[in-house]
Write a protein that holds these residues in place. Structure first.
Motif, short mmCIF file in Angstrom:
data_model
loop_
_atom_site.label_atom_id
_atom_site.label_comp_id
_atom_site.label_asym_id
_atom_site.label_seq_id
_atom_site.Cartn_x
_atom_site.Cartn_y
_atom_site.Cartn_z
N LYS A 109 -4.20 9.41 -8.63
CA LYS A 109 -5.30 8.76 -7.92
C LYS A 109 -6.61 9.54 -8.09
O LYS A 109 -7.68 8.94 -8.24
CB LYS A 109 -4.96 8.59 -6.44
CG LYS A 109 -3.95 7.49 -6.17
CD LYS A 109 -3.80 7.18 -4.70
CE LYS A 109 -2.87 5.99 -4.49
NZ LYS A 109 -2.76 5.59 -3.07
N TRP A 131 0.83 -1.20 0.00
CA TRP A 131 0.00 0.00 0.00
C TRP A 131 0.86 1.25 0.00
O TRP A 131 0.57 2.24 -0.67
CB TRP A 131 -0.91 0.03 1.22
CG TRP A 131 -2.10 -0.85 1.16
CD1 TRP A 131 -2.36 -1.96 1.92
CD2 TRP A 131 -3.24 -0.72 0.29
NE1 TRP A 131 -3.57 -2.53 1.58
CE2 TRP A 131 -4.13 -1.79 0.58
CE3 TRP A 131 -3.60 0.19 -0.71
CZ2 TRP A 131 -5.35 -1.95 -0.08
CZ3 TRP A 131 -4.80 0.03 -1.37
CH2 TRP A 131 -5.66 -1.02 -1.06
N SER A 151 2.39 3.60 -3.09
CA SER A 151 1.68 4.67 -3.80
C SER A 151 1.14 5.71 -2.82
O SER A 151 0.16 6.40 -3.13
CB SER A 151 0.52 4.10 -4.63
OG SER A 151 -0.45 3.49 -3.81
N ASN A 197 -0.07 3.24 -10.15
CA ASN A 197 0.28 3.13 -8.72
C ASN A 197 1.44 2.17 -8.52
O ASN A 197 1.51 1.47 -7.50
CB ASN A 197 -0.93 2.70 -7.88
CG ASN A 197 -1.99 3.78 -7.80
OD1 ASN A 197 -1.68 4.95 -7.63
ND2 ASN A 197 -3.24 3.38 -7.95
N TYR A 198 2.33 2.12 -9.50
CA TYR A 198 3.51 1.27 -9.45
C TYR A 198 4.73 2.09 -9.03
O TYR A 198 4.75 3.32 -9.12
CB TYR A 198 3.83 0.73 -10.85
CG TYR A 198 3.12 -0.54 -11.27
CD1 TYR A 198 2.32 -1.27 -10.41
CD2 TYR A 198 3.28 -1.01 -12.58
CE1 TYR A 198 1.69 -2.42 -10.82
CE2 TYR A 198 2.66 -2.18 -13.00
CZ TYR A 198 1.86 -2.88 -12.13
OH TYR A 198 1.25 -4.03 -12.54
N ASN A 258 1.64 10.77 -6.03
CA ASN A 258 0.53 9.88 -6.37
C ASN A 258 -0.84 10.55 -6.26
O ASN A 258 -1.85 9.96 -6.66
CB ASN A 258 0.54 8.64 -5.47
CG ASN A 258 1.75 7.76 -5.68
OD1 ASN A 258 2.65 7.70 -4.83
ND2 ASN A 258 1.79 7.07 -6.80
N LEU A 265 3.26 5.95 -12.44
CA LEU A 265 2.40 6.58 -11.45
C LEU A 265 0.92 6.34 -11.76
O LEU A 265 0.10 6.23 -10.85
CB LEU A 265 2.67 8.09 -11.40
CG LEU A 265 4.01 8.53 -10.81
CD1 LEU A 265 4.12 10.04 -10.81
CD2 LEU A 265 4.21 7.98 -9.40
#
Length: 326
Positions: free
Chosen positions: A179, A167, A170, A226-227, A175, A223
Motif C-alpha cells: 500500500k 475492505w 487487505s 490488495n487481493y 499489506n 498483495l
C-alpha cells in the motif's frame, strides 16, 4: 458468445490451470547499486501514550501531530484506556524490524528508477481506527509518510466489526508495504486529461501496477492488487473472459465514466451485470490494465521505464498485441 457461459462448470479447472501457470523470468529483479538510507520508523503513539512523557515534551517533539485538538481533549485521548488497548494490540501485530528492511528496499528500488526520489521520514501511529480504511498518508511538503497501524490488525479482527468485509481483506500487516508502494507510485504516473476512454483508465492503472512490479519484485502479485490469493487466481483464470466481455460489449474504447465504478473502484466484486458477479474479483479493470502493460513489456523488454510512463494508452495497447486466450 455469452460471457462466462461455462463458468460454474469449469471454475475448479480454471483455478487449477491458473495455479499451475508457468512462472516467467522477473524482468524487474535487478541489482541495487545506490541503496537508500536505512529506514528507522518512528512510533509516535508509543510516546503519545507514555505518561512519563509530559504533554509539553510531546508537543515540542511533534508540534504537527496534535492538529487543532485542544490540550484538554488531547490529554484525555492520551489517557484513554480504550485507545491505549487498541494501540497495544495493533503494534503487537507489526514486525518493526522487518518493516524497516522492506521499506529500505522499497525506497532503494524507487531511487534506482527515479534518482531524484527523496525517501520520506516514516511514522507509525494509531488513529484508534478513525483512519483505518485509509491508513497511508504521504505529507509531501515535509516529506513525511504516516502509517496508521490500526489499519493492519488483520482480517476479521473484532475491532473491525461493522466494516465491510471487502475492505478487511487487505487490512493485514503484509499489506503495509504494497500500500505504501502504491501511494508513492502514483506520483510518477501523470494523468492525461485529454484521454478519457476506458482504455486510457485501464492503462493508467496498469502503469501504476507496473511500478508495483518494479518497486516490489519479491512481493507476491496478489498483495500488489490488495487481493487474496483466491481473488488473484480468479483474475488470472478469467483474464480472457473478462477481456472478451469488454470487447463484445464495446467497453474497451468507451467513454462511459460509469465503467470506473464497475471495474476500477474498490468493492466486493466487479459488476458485469451477469450471474457471475458475486464470484468475480473486484477492481478487475486494474488487473486487466496491468496485464496489458505486462504484455507490452514482454514484447518490448528493453523499454526504459520512464519512457514507458510517458507513452499514451493507445500506443501501449497497440504495441502490446494484447489478446489473452483461455
Amino acid at each position: 458468445m455469452k460471457f462466462f457461459r461455462y463458468f460454474l462448470i469449469f471454475l475448479t479447472i480454471t483455478f487449477t490451470f491458473s495455479s499451475c501457470k508457468k512462472e516467467t523470468e522477473n524482468h524487474w529483479k535487478t541489482e541495487i547499486k545506490n541503496p537508500a538510507a536505512k529506514v528507522e520508523v518512528t512510533d509516535i503513539s508509543k510516546e503519545l501514550y507514555d505518561q512519563n512523557i509530559s504533554l509539553e515534551q510531546f508537543k515540542q517533539k511533534y508540534p504537527w501531530f496534535q492538529g487543532t485538538v485542544s490540550d484538554e481533549d488531547f490529554s484525555a485521548r492520551r489517557e484513554d484506556e480504550g485507545e491505549q488497548k487498541i494501540y497495544k494490540e495493533a503494534i503487537a501485530k507489526i514486525d518493526v524490524a522487518k518493516l524497516n528492511r522492506e521499506l529500505t528496499d522499497l525506497f532503494s528500488r524507487i531511487k534506482n528508477y527515479f534518482p531524484e526520489f527523496k525517501e520520506p521520514k516514516v511514522f507509525l501511529y494509531s488513529s484508534a481506527l478513525q483512519s483505518a480504511l485509509d491508513p497511508i498518508f504521504h505529507q509531501q511538503e515535509q516529506n513525511f509518510l504516516f502509517i496508521d497501524i490500526t489499519g493492519f490488525m488483520g482480517e476479521n479482527n473484532p475491532n473491525y466489526k461493522g466494516m465491510d468485509e471487502y475492505w478487511q481483506k487487505s487490512m493485514n500487516p503484509q499489506n503495509i508495504v504494497p500500500k505504501v508502494s502504491g501511494i508513492l507510485a502514483e506520483y510518477f504516473v501523470p494523468r492525461n486529461a485529454d484521454h478519457q476512454k476506458f482504455i486510457d483508465e485501464l492503462v493508467y492503472q496498469g502503469k501504476i501496477m507496473t511500478l508495483q512490479d518494479a518497486f516490489l519484485p519479491d512481493f507476491p502479485d496478489y498483495l500488489k492488487m490488495n487481493y487474496t490469493q483466491k481473488q488473484y487466481e480468479w483474475a488470472l483464470g478469467n483474464e480472457a473472459n473478462v477481456w472478451n466481455y469488454f470487447v463484445e460489449n464495446n467497453l474497451a474504447f468507451s467513454d462511459d465514466t460509469r465503467l470506473g465504478e464497475r471495474f476500477i473502484k474498490p468493492g466486493p466484486f466487479s459488476k458485469f451485470y451477469t450471474e457471475v458477479d458475486n464470484e468475480s474479483s473486484p477492481q478487475i479493470g486494474i488487473f486487466t490494465g496491468w496485464e496489458i502493460c505486462r504484455k507490452f513489456y514482454s514484447e518490448h523488454p528493453n523499454t526504459k521505464l520512464t519512457d514507458f510512463l510517458k507513452m499514451n494508452a493507445q500506443d501501449i495497447f497497440n504495441q502490446s498485441n494484447y489478446k489473452p486466450k483461455n
